[in-house]
Design a protein around this motif. Structure first.
Motif, PDB file in Angstrom:
ATOM      1  N   LYS A   6      14.941 -22.685  60.916  1.00  0.00           N
ATOM      2  CA  LYS A   6      15.321 -23.731  59.966  1.00  0.00           C
ATOM      3  C   LYS A   6      16.117 -24.852  60.623  1.00  0.00           C
ATOM      4  O   LYS A   6      16.579 -25.777  59.945  1.00  0.00           O
ATOM      5  CB  LYS A   6      16.123 -23.104  58.823  1.00  0.00           C
ATOM      6  CG  LYS A   6      15.294 -22.158  57.963  1.00  0.00           C
ATOM      7  CD  LYS A   6      16.126 -21.555  56.841  1.00  0.00           C
ATOM      8  CE  LYS A   6      15.283 -20.616  55.976  1.00  0.00           C
ATOM      9  NZ  LYS A   6      14.256 -21.348  55.227  1.00  0.00           N
ATOM     10  N   LYS A   7      16.292 -24.743  61.932  1.00  0.00           N
ATOM     11  CA  LYS A   7      16.996 -25.762  62.723  1.00  0.00           C
ATOM     12  C   LYS A   7      18.471 -25.897  62.339  1.00  0.00           C
ATOM     13  O   LYS A   7      19.076 -26.976  62.481  1.00  0.00           O
ATOM     14  CB  LYS A   7      16.280 -27.118  62.632  1.00  0.00           C
ATOM     15  CG  LYS A   7      14.833 -27.069  63.115  1.00  0.00           C
ATOM     16  CD  LYS A   7      14.217 -28.457  63.150  1.00  0.00           C
ATOM     17  CE  LYS A   7      12.738 -28.398  63.519  1.00  0.00           C
ATOM     18  NZ  LYS A   7      12.469 -27.711  64.798  1.00  0.00           N
ATOM     19  N   TRP A   8      19.056 -24.816  61.841  1.00  0.00           N
ATOM     20  CA  TRP A   8      20.492 -24.820  61.584  1.00  0.00           C
ATOM     21  C   TRP A   8      21.271 -24.661  62.891  1.00  0.00           C
ATOM     22  O   TRP A   8      22.364 -25.192  63.021  1.00  0.00           O
ATOM     23  CB  TRP A   8      20.855 -23.691  60.626  1.00  0.00           C
ATOM     24  CG  TRP A   8      20.251 -23.840  59.270  1.00  0.00           C
ATOM     25  CD1 TRP A   8      19.833 -24.996  58.662  1.00  0.00           C
ATOM     26  CD2 TRP A   8      19.985 -22.783  58.336  1.00  0.00           C
ATOM     27  NE1 TRP A   8      19.338 -24.738  57.412  1.00  0.00           N
ATOM     28  CE2 TRP A   8      19.416 -23.384  57.177  1.00  0.00           C
ATOM     29  CE3 TRP A   8      20.181 -21.417  58.346  1.00  0.00           C
ATOM     30  CZ2 TRP A   8      19.044 -22.635  56.061  1.00  0.00           C
ATOM     31  CZ3 TRP A   8      19.821 -20.666  57.241  1.00  0.00           C
ATOM     32  CH2 TRP A   8      19.254 -21.277  56.109  1.00  0.00           C
ATOM     33  N   ILE A   9      20.709 -23.891  63.807  1.00  0.00           N
ATOM     34  CA  ILE A   9      21.239 -23.769  65.158  1.00  0.00           C
ATOM     35  C   ILE A   9      20.059 -23.912  66.111  1.00  0.00           C
ATOM     36  O   ILE A   9      18.897 -23.816  65.698  1.00  0.00           O
ATOM     37  CB  ILE A   9      21.962 -22.421  65.396  1.00  0.00           C
ATOM     38  CG1 ILE A   9      21.020 -21.237  65.130  1.00  0.00           C
ATOM     39  CG2 ILE A   9      23.209 -22.308  64.528  1.00  0.00           C
ATOM     40  CD1 ILE A   9      21.624 -19.876  65.434  1.00  0.00           C
ATOM     41  N   SER A  10      20.336 -24.142  67.378  1.00  0.00           N
ATOM     42  CA  SER A  10      19.252 -24.321  68.337  1.00  0.00           C
ATOM     43  C   SER A  10      18.951 -23.002  69.055  1.00  0.00           C
ATOM     44  O   SER A  10      19.808 -22.112  69.155  1.00  0.00           O
ATOM     45  CB  SER A  10      19.631 -25.377  69.372  1.00  0.00           C
ATOM     46  OG  SER A  10      20.634 -24.888  70.247  1.00  0.00           O
ATOM     47  N   GLU A  11      17.734 -22.890  69.551  1.00  0.00           N
ATOM     48  CA  GLU A  11      17.361 -21.695  70.301  1.00  0.00           C
ATOM     49  C   GLU A  11      18.244 -21.511  71.525  1.00  0.00           C
ATOM     50  O   GLU A  11      18.564 -20.392  71.913  1.00  0.00           O
ATOM     51  CB  GLU A  11      15.890 -21.773  70.726  1.00  0.00           C
ATOM     52  CG  GLU A  11      15.405 -20.525  71.446  1.00  0.00           C
ATOM     53  CD  GLU A  11      13.925 -20.576  71.761  1.00  0.00           C
ATOM     54  OE1 GLU A  11      13.427 -19.588  72.340  1.00  0.00           O
ATOM     55  OE2 GLU A  11      13.276 -21.588  71.438  1.00  0.00           O
ATOM     56  N   ASP A  12      18.671 -22.609  72.126  1.00  0.00           N
ATOM     57  CA  ASP A  12      19.518 -22.527  73.318  1.00  0.00           C
ATOM     58  C   ASP A  12      20.871 -21.897  73.031  1.00  0.00           C
ATOM     59  O   ASP A  12      21.522 -21.383  73.950  1.00  0.00           O
ATOM     60  CB  ASP A  12      19.733 -23.922  73.911  1.00  0.00           C
ATOM     61  CG  ASP A  12      18.468 -24.503  74.532  1.00  0.00           C
ATOM     62  OD1 ASP A  12      17.538 -23.721  74.802  1.00  0.00           O
ATOM     63  OD2 ASP A  12      18.411 -25.735  74.731  1.00  0.00           O
ATOM     64  N   GLU A  13      21.296 -21.933  71.767  1.00  0.00           N
ATOM     65  CA  GLU A  13      22.585 -21.333  71.415  1.00  0.00           C
ATOM     66  C   GLU A  13      22.520 -19.810  71.333  1.00  0.00           C
ATOM     67  O   GLU A  13      23.564 -19.148  71.405  1.00  0.00           O
ATOM     68  CB  GLU A  13      23.072 -21.898  70.078  1.00  0.00           C
ATOM     69  CG  GLU A  13      23.457 -23.356  70.107  1.00  0.00           C
ATOM     70  CD  GLU A  13      23.869 -23.855  68.743  1.00  0.00           C
ATOM     71  OE1 GLU A  13      25.074 -23.829  68.440  1.00  0.00           O
ATOM     72  OE2 GLU A  13      22.980 -24.277  67.969  1.00  0.00           O
ATOM     73  N   VAL A  14      21.339 -19.257  71.156  1.00  0.00           N
ATOM     74  CA  VAL A  14      21.182 -17.808  71.005  1.00  0.00           C
ATOM     75  C   VAL A  14      20.815 -17.228  72.361  1.00  0.00           C
ATOM     76  O   VAL A  14      19.641 -17.135  72.729  1.00  0.00           O
ATOM     77  CB  VAL A  14      20.117 -17.467  69.952  1.00  0.00           C
ATOM     78  CG1 VAL A  14      20.073 -15.957  69.720  1.00  0.00           C
ATOM     79  CG2 VAL A  14      20.401 -18.196  68.644  1.00  0.00           C
ATOM     80  N   THR A  15      21.822 -16.850  73.124  1.00  0.00           N
ATOM     81  CA  THR A  15      21.614 -16.334  74.469  1.00  0.00           C
ATOM     82  C   THR A  15      22.017 -14.865  74.546  1.00  0.00           C
ATOM     83  O   THR A  15      22.752 -14.355  73.681  1.00  0.00           O
ATOM     84  CB  THR A  15      22.448 -17.120  75.489  1.00  0.00           C
ATOM     85  OG1 THR A  15      23.842 -16.881  75.233  1.00  0.00           O
ATOM     86  CG2 THR A  15      22.150 -18.613  75.399  1.00  0.00           C
ATOM     87  N   GLU A  16      21.548 -14.202  75.576  1.00  0.00           N
ATOM     88  CA  GLU A  16      21.942 -12.809  75.789  1.00  0.00           C
ATOM     89  C   GLU A  16      23.452 -12.694  75.900  1.00  0.00           C
ATOM     90  O   GLU A  16      24.070 -11.800  75.309  1.00  0.00           O
ATOM     91  CB  GLU A  16      21.271 -12.269  77.061  1.00  0.00           C
ATOM     92  CG  GLU A  16      21.674 -10.845  77.397  1.00  0.00           C
ATOM     93  CD  GLU A  16      21.016 -10.341  78.664  1.00  0.00           C
ATOM     94  OE1 GLU A  16      21.381  -9.229  79.116  1.00  0.00           O
ATOM     95  OE2 GLU A  16      20.136 -11.036  79.215  1.00  0.00           O
ATOM     96  N   GLU A  17      24.076 -13.595  76.645  1.00  0.00           N
ATOM     97  CA  GLU A  17      25.521 -13.535  76.841  1.00  0.00           C
ATOM     98  C   GLU A  17      26.272 -13.631  75.518  1.00  0.00           C
ATOM     99  O   GLU A  17      27.222 -12.868  75.261  1.00  0.00           O
ATOM    100  CB  GLU A  17      25.962 -14.670  77.770  1.00  0.00           C
ATOM    101  CG  GLU A  17      27.467 -14.724  77.990  1.00  0.00           C
ATOM    102  CD  GLU A  17      27.894 -15.934  78.799  1.00  0.00           C
ATOM    103  OE1 GLU A  17      29.069 -15.987  79.200  1.00  0.00           O
ATOM    104  OE2 GLU A  17      27.059 -16.843  79.014  1.00  0.00           O
ATOM    105  N   LYS A  18      25.835 -14.541  74.651  1.00  0.00           N
ATOM    106  CA  LYS A  18      26.544 -14.721  73.394  1.00  0.00           C
ATOM    107  C   LYS A  18      26.287 -13.573  72.422  1.00  0.00           C
ATOM    108  O   LYS A  18      27.181 -13.192  71.650  1.00  0.00           O
ATOM    109  CB  LYS A  18      26.176 -16.067  72.785  1.00  0.00           C
ATOM    110  CG  LYS A  18      26.761 -17.231  73.582  1.00  0.00           C
ATOM    111  CD  LYS A  18      26.355 -18.581  73.028  1.00  0.00           C
ATOM    112  CE  LYS A  18      26.991 -19.710  73.817  1.00  0.00           C
ATOM    113  NZ  LYS A  18      26.562 -21.044  73.332  1.00  0.00           N
TER     114      LYS A  18
END
Length: 375
Positions: A298-310
């Motif tokens: 839904k483009k509320w957050i970006s795919e780049d924000e969802v990382t393994e580290e986070k």
């Protein structure tokens, strides 16, 4: 877009720092689902009937839980109550009890014996600070909190389910100012204001975020008892603040499911008004991943924000570091591997002898699955 990069991802087992496991048949039903949700460490809430206000009662409860699932670390808490004294805190610390949970009187399940005056417990909080124990706050004011003594309804501050958390935030700030070294957790925060308040406090203050509050807004709750919990889900802007906090990597925010099972009849309206609580335990990690995937779509957050580290920080690392000690025992010893779309949430979960039924969150929906791997 689908988060294909998470398919096959191996993560440390999660720590769920806010769970309700009940007792009796309900406990027997839900405790075996903890590891199904990718979790091997849980922080257990004390609002049983009667509440856990003594060290022997908390230790006996832990023994019952451990007998059902020996492969989970159960971190225990006491219920903040007039029976809790500084001496109780010393005894609890020596016995390995982790913290004390504060419930405002009457705001949620089994909270009738909760707190009306926090200053009355300042000697207890001072001892908790000395003993390095955790204070867990259900961050809402009760509807009576704004009423003047001897006054009437017009004297109230009009506290509702939508603003009770925001009205509590001055209490959080006051407690932190009075006890700056006391580890405090604002549990299951639901608002952008709460996220900002926690960030504005020092490093001894953190917050838990649930899976279901990453999905829901108040519109999803109205008319749907299965989505009713306390605190209730709020506005889209609040949900967005929670999603962003969950993927921020900020050590102040970590996972606490607030999974709260109730008999199905108490959630579906068959037995009066719906009880407050959403059952998510059996798919805890999967639901978080699903919520983040939907937020990316839904483009509320970006795919780049969802990382393994986070993901590791939110689901496993931040909570264990904040709690320390026993909470880290299993860290790194077990891992879970995510798989896409291979599991459907059951319509109901039934006790083995049929004594109780529970309706899971997002019943009947496809979700991620996971597999365990021991180091």
């Amino acid at each position: 877009m689908p988060l294909n990069k998470l398919d096959g991802l191996e993560l440390p087992a999660a720590a769920d720092m806010h769970v309700h496991l009940r007792d009796g048949a309900m406990m027997e039903t839900v405790v075996p689902t903890i590891r199904q949700g990718g979790v091997n460490t849980v922080y257990v809430m004390p609002n049983l009937i009667p509440p856990l206000t003594t060290v022997p009662a908390a230790l006996a409860y832990r023994a019952r839980l451990q007998a059902l699932e020996p492969n989970v670390t159960f971190l225990m808490s006491l219920y903040l109550h007039p029976d809790i004294t500084p001496s109780t805190i010393k005894e609890a610390k020596a016995a390995g009890i982790t913290g004390v949970k504060s419930y405002p009187a009457g705001v949620t399940t089994n909270s009738a014996a909760g707190v009306l005056d926090y200053e009355a417990f300042y000697p207890v909080f001072a001892e908790m600070e000395r003993q390095d124990m955790v204070l867990n706050l259900h961050g809402e004011l009760p509807p009576t909190a704004g009423k003047k003594e001897g006054g009437d309804e017009e004297d109230s501050e009009d506290i509702t389910v939508l603003n009770a958390e925001a009205r509590f935030l001055p209490t959080l700030r006051a407690l932190h100012a009075a006890f700056p070294r006391l580890r405090i957790i604002l549990e299951h925060c639901t608002t952008a204001a709460a996220v900002a308040a926690v960030r504005a406090c020092g490093p001894s203050v953190s917050a838990t975020i649930t899976a279901h509050h990453l999905y829901l807004t108040v519109d999803d709750v109205v008319g749907n008892g299965l989505h009713f919990c306390k605190p209730v889900a709020k506005l889209p802007a609040d949900r967005l603040a929670l999603l962003r906090a969950a993927v921020s990597g900020d050590p102040k925010f970590f996972f606490g499911s607030d999974s709260a099972p109730h008999p199905a009849a108490k959630k579906t309206g068959a037995d009066g008004p719906p009880a407050a609580g959403v059952f998510t335990q059996m798919h805890a990690v999967q639901l978080v991943v699903e919520a983040l995937e939907k937020a990316v779509e839904k483009k509320w957050i970006s795919e780049d924000e969802v990382t393994e580290e986070k993901l590791v920080r939110f689901l496993s690392e931040n909570g264990r570091k904040f709690y320390g000690g026993e909470a880290g025992e299993r860290e790194g010893k077990e891992t879970i591997t995510l798989s896409r779309g291979e599991e459907r949430v059951p319509e109901k979960l039934r006790h083995e002898k049929g004594e109780v039924e529970v309706v899971p969150f997002r019943r009947g929906e496809w979700t991620w699955s996971l597999q365990w791997k021991k180091a």
